[in-house]
Scaffold this active site. Structure first.
Site, PDB file in Angstrom:
ATOM      1  CB  SER A 155      80.971  85.331 -23.163  1.00 32.95           C
ATOM      2  OG  SER A 155      80.094  85.897 -22.231  1.00 32.95           O
ATOM      3  CB  THR A 198      73.283  85.887 -23.839  1.00 33.71           C
ATOM      4  OG1 THR A 198      73.096  87.175 -23.271  1.00 33.71           O
ATOM      5  CG2 THR A 198      73.550  86.031 -25.340  1.00 33.71           C
ATOM      6  CE  LYS A 242      70.973  85.469 -19.455  1.00 36.98           C
ATOM      7  NZ  LYS A 242      71.311  86.276 -18.278  1.00 36.98           N
ATOM      8  CG  ASN A 293      73.946  81.829 -17.092  1.00 36.53           C
ATOM      9  OD1 ASN A 293      73.922  80.687 -16.626  1.00 36.53           O
ATOM     10  ND2 ASN A 293      74.734  82.765 -16.610  1.00 36.53           N
ATOM     11  CG  ASP A 324      72.896  85.411 -14.771  1.00 38.09           C
ATOM     12  OD1 ASP A 324      74.068  85.472 -15.194  1.00 38.09           O
ATOM     13  OD2 ASP A 324      71.901  85.549 -15.506  1.00 38.09           O
ATOM     14  N   GLY A 377      64.210  97.084  -9.704  1.00 40.21           N
ATOM     15  CA  GLY A 377      63.994  96.317 -10.935  1.00 40.21           C
ATOM     16  C   GLY A 377      63.405  94.964 -10.608  1.00 40.21           C
ATOM     17  N   GLY A 386      63.056  92.419 -13.410  1.00 46.86           N
ATOM     18  CA  GLY A 386      63.180  91.631 -14.634  1.00 46.86           C
ATOM     19  C   GLY A 386      63.929  90.329 -14.371  1.00 46.86           C
ATOM     20  N   GLY A 387      64.486  89.755 -15.455  1.00 44.60           N
ATOM     21  CA  GLY A 387      65.163  88.462 -15.352  1.00 44.60           C
ATOM     22  C   GLY A 387      66.366  88.495 -14.423  1.00 44.60           C
ATOM     23  CG  LEU A 426      72.583  93.809 -11.454  1.00 47.12           C
ATOM     24  CD1 LEU A 426      71.624  92.680 -11.822  1.00 47.12           C
ATOM     25  CD2 LEU A 426      73.625  93.303 -10.486  1.00 47.12           C
ATOM     26  CE1 TYR A 432      78.537  93.935 -20.120  1.00 43.27           C
ATOM     27  CE2 TYR A 432      77.026  92.954 -18.551  1.00 43.27           C
ATOM     28  CZ  TYR A 432      77.482  93.093 -19.841  1.00 43.27           C
ATOM     29  OH  TYR A 432      76.875  92.401 -20.857  1.00 43.27           O
TER      30      TYR A 432
HETATM   31  P1  NDP Z   1      64.666  92.806 -18.237  1.00 46.35           P
HETATM   32  O1  NDP Z   1      64.263  93.354 -19.545  1.00 46.35           O
HETATM   33  O2  NDP Z   1      64.244  91.429 -17.860  1.00 46.35           O
HETATM   34  O3  NDP Z   1      64.189  93.822 -17.067  1.00 46.35           O
HETATM   35  C1  NDP Z   1      64.347  95.202 -17.214  1.00 46.35           C
HETATM   36  C2  NDP Z   1      64.034  95.916 -15.902  1.00 46.35           C
HETATM   37  O4  NDP Z   1      64.364  97.298 -16.074  1.00 46.35           O
HETATM   38  C3  NDP Z   1      62.554  95.866 -15.492  1.00 46.35           C
HETATM   39  O5  NDP Z   1      62.455  95.904 -14.085  1.00 46.35           O
HETATM   40  C4  NDP Z   1      62.020  97.185 -16.091  1.00 46.35           C
HETATM   41  O6  NDP Z   1      60.877  97.704 -15.429  1.00 46.35           O
HETATM   42  C5  NDP Z   1      63.191  98.106 -15.809  1.00 46.35           C
HETATM   43  N1  NDP Z   1      63.221  99.253 -16.704  1.00 46.35           N
HETATM   44  C6  NDP Z   1      63.411  99.270 -18.040  1.00 46.35           C
HETATM   45  N2  NDP Z   1      63.389 100.526 -18.511  1.00 46.35           N
HETATM   46  C7  NDP Z   1      63.159 101.339 -17.435  1.00 46.35           C
HETATM   47  C8  NDP Z   1      63.006 102.745 -17.278  1.00 46.35           C
HETATM   48  N3  NDP Z   1      63.087 103.578 -18.324  1.00 46.35           N
HETATM   49  N4  NDP Z   1      62.796 103.234 -16.040  1.00 46.35           N
HETATM   50  C9  NDP Z   1      62.714 102.403 -14.970  1.00 46.35           C
HETATM   51  N5  NDP Z   1      62.840 101.054 -15.057  1.00 46.35           N
HETATM   52  C10 NDP Z   1      63.053 100.523 -16.270  1.00 46.35           C
HETATM   53  O7  NDP Z   1      66.278  92.938 -18.233  1.00 46.35           O
HETATM   54  P2  NDP Z   1      67.325  92.042 -17.397  1.00 46.35           P
HETATM   55  O8  NDP Z   1      66.765  91.840 -16.026  1.00 46.35           O
HETATM   56  O9  NDP Z   1      67.737  90.860 -18.182  1.00 46.35           O
HETATM   57  O10 NDP Z   1      68.608  93.013 -17.339  1.00 46.35           O
HETATM   58  C11 NDP Z   1      68.575  94.182 -16.542  1.00 46.35           C
HETATM   59  C12 NDP Z   1      69.977  94.779 -16.446  1.00 46.35           C
HETATM   60  O11 NDP Z   1      70.873  93.883 -15.798  1.00 46.35           O
HETATM   61  C13 NDP Z   1      70.606  95.090 -17.802  1.00 46.35           C
HETATM   62  O12 NDP Z   1      71.261  96.324 -17.694  1.00 46.35           O
HETATM   63  C14 NDP Z   1      71.612  93.989 -18.003  1.00 46.35           C
HETATM   64  O13 NDP Z   1      72.710  94.383 -18.808  1.00 46.35           O
HETATM   65  C15 NDP Z   1      72.059  93.752 -16.563  1.00 46.35           C
HETATM   66  N6  NDP Z   1      72.607  92.418 -16.378  1.00 46.35           N
HETATM   67  C16 NDP Z   1      73.901  92.314 -15.945  1.00 46.35           C
HETATM   68  C17 NDP Z   1      74.465  91.088 -15.751  1.00 46.35           C
HETATM   69  C18 NDP Z   1      75.876  91.009 -15.289  1.00 46.35           C
HETATM   70  O14 NDP Z   1      76.481  89.935 -15.389  1.00 46.35           O
HETATM   71  N7  NDP Z   1      76.432  92.072 -14.763  1.00 46.35           N
HETATM   72  C19 NDP Z   1      73.730  89.825 -15.995  1.00 46.35           C
HETATM   73  C20 NDP Z   1      72.359  90.051 -16.430  1.00 46.35           C
HETATM   74  C21 NDP Z   1      71.841  91.306 -16.625  1.00 46.35           C
HETATM   75  P3  NDP Z   1      59.366  97.283 -15.887  1.00 46.35           P
HETATM   76  O15 NDP Z   1      59.088  95.961 -15.232  1.00 46.35           O
HETATM   77  O16 NDP Z   1      58.539  98.398 -15.390  1.00 46.35           O
HETATM   78  O17 NDP Z   1      59.406  97.180 -17.400  1.00 46.35           O
END
Ligand code: NDP
Length: 301
Positions: free
Chosen positions: A30, A75, A79, A100, A115, A139, A141-142, A233, A235
């Site tokens: 950033s 970040t 967050k 964010n 986001d 996925g 997550g966040g 997502l 990058y």
């Molecule tokens: P979180 O930690 O909140 O979530 C991670 C997710 O990945 C969960 O669903 C988790 O599953 C899953 N996961 C992790 N490891 C594995 C694995 N080995 N096999 C299968 N599933 C897996 O992360 P975020 O949501 O914050 O970020 C996720 C991705 O998005 C990252 O790569 C981040 O860089 C990218 N991102 C990109 C942005 C952009 O601007 N392009 C902005 C924000 C994020 P479980 O619930 O089972 O643990």
């Protein structure tokens, strides 16, 4: 990695400050984007990293509020943790439980998440095709939460969520359907997600798989219909998920566009000016290239 541009572009006593709060911040892209934009627009603004520990976060926000700072990005891993420290949180971010971007209005520090809208803008012409469509979000997550909410409000008809831990997908979906009662959807395991691919108009890969070199794709795309849009997502690199999409000749995008547009929206909150997208895109491409992890910035973003 090279440091972000440290050339103090006219840093002076009159400089206006924006920070990014997080830990670690060594690899954040950033500062490259925002300082390039400030320079190009000849604005006496500076964007700088503020790496804090969890114990320091509350005090850091207190200081941002009380001194002459225009705003901040927030970040990983703050967050969510930063939310209780703010004076106000915009509606969608309240639902997400995360922000964010912090901006200042009349002495108050307000939190917002850019986001979701950043993701939608990154789709370019594909955004219009979301209305009435159905697809799979991989996925829960966040990032998935922000993307799911953005997809729901842009009129998708059905949204399925596949996650390694299906319970987490269920929680996300339950909350989403409560907020968007006309939306259809279901929570799936990754294997069930694979079997569902032939019914999808789009796929969004939002797991953290792909962050590390050599990470596999969370599922095989073999069953996807021709023309299905595949968005990852991540990058930093061309992921295994996108490589599969390309082998199958599926239209595909990386996360660079989302990063670009969420940053552009933050810029607009702080400055009240239209973000210079071309400058931001070029700075981001340079930063990715200098990290030797560029997957290219999509033209359509
Ligand atoms: P979180 O930690 O909140 O979530 C991670 C997710 O990945 C969960 O669903 C988790 O599953 C899953 N996961 C992790 N490891 C594995 C694995 N080995 N096999 C299968 N599933 C897996 O992360 P975020 O949501 O914050 O970020 C996720 C991705 O998005 C990252 O790569 C981040 O860089 C990218 N991102 C990109 C942005 C952009 O601007 N392009 C902005 C924000 C994020 P479980 O619930 O089972 O643990």
């Amino acid at each position: 990695m090279k440091s972000p541009p440290s050339r103090a572009h006219g840093v002076s006593g009159a400089s206006r400050l924006v920070f990014i709060l997080g830990n670690p911040l060594e690899h954040t892209l950033s500062p490259w984007m925002h300082n390039a934009a400030f320079r190009a627009l000849r604005m006496p603004w500076v964007y700088a990293p503020l790496e804090v520990t969890a114990d320091q976060l509350k005090n850091a926000v207190e200081i941002l509020r009380s001194i002459n700072v225009e705003g901040a990005n927030v970040t990983v891993p703050y967050k969510e943790k930063v939310v209780p420290c703010l004076d106000q949180v915009e509606r969608e971010a309240r639902w997400l439980g995360s922000v964010n971007t912090l901006y200042r209005r009349g002495g108050k520090l307000i939190g917002v998440s850019t986001d979701g809208e950043g993701f939608l803008r990154s789709l370019g012409p594909w955004r219009k095709k979301l209305t009435g469509s159905q697809g799979l979000l991989i996925g829960a997550g966040g990032a998935a939460k922000a993307v799911a909410e953005a997809l729901a409000r842009s009129g998708v008809q059905a949204l399925f969520v596949a996650n390694r831990s299906p319970g987490r997908a269920q929680i996300l979906l339950r909350r989403l359907l409560k907020r968007h009662p006309r939306l259809k959807g279901g929570a799936l395991s990754l294997l069930e997600g694979e079997r569902f691919l032939n019914r999808c108009d789009w796929l969004v890969q939002s797991t953290s798989l792909g962050l590390k070199a050599g990470d596999p794709s969370p599922l095989s795309l073999q069953g996807a219909q021709p023309g299905t849009l595949a968005v990852d997502l991540v990058y930093h690199r061309l992921t295994a998920f996108r490589k599969q999409a390309q082998r199958l000749h599926l239209p595909n995008l990386g996360g660079e566009g989302m990063l670009l547009h969420q940053g552009a929206l933050s810029f607009e909150y702080w400055t009240g000016r239209r973000a210079p997208l071309g400058i931001l895109r070029q700075a981001l491409a340079q930063a990715l290239a200098s990290n030797d992890r560029s997957a290219g910035i999509p033209d359509k973003s």
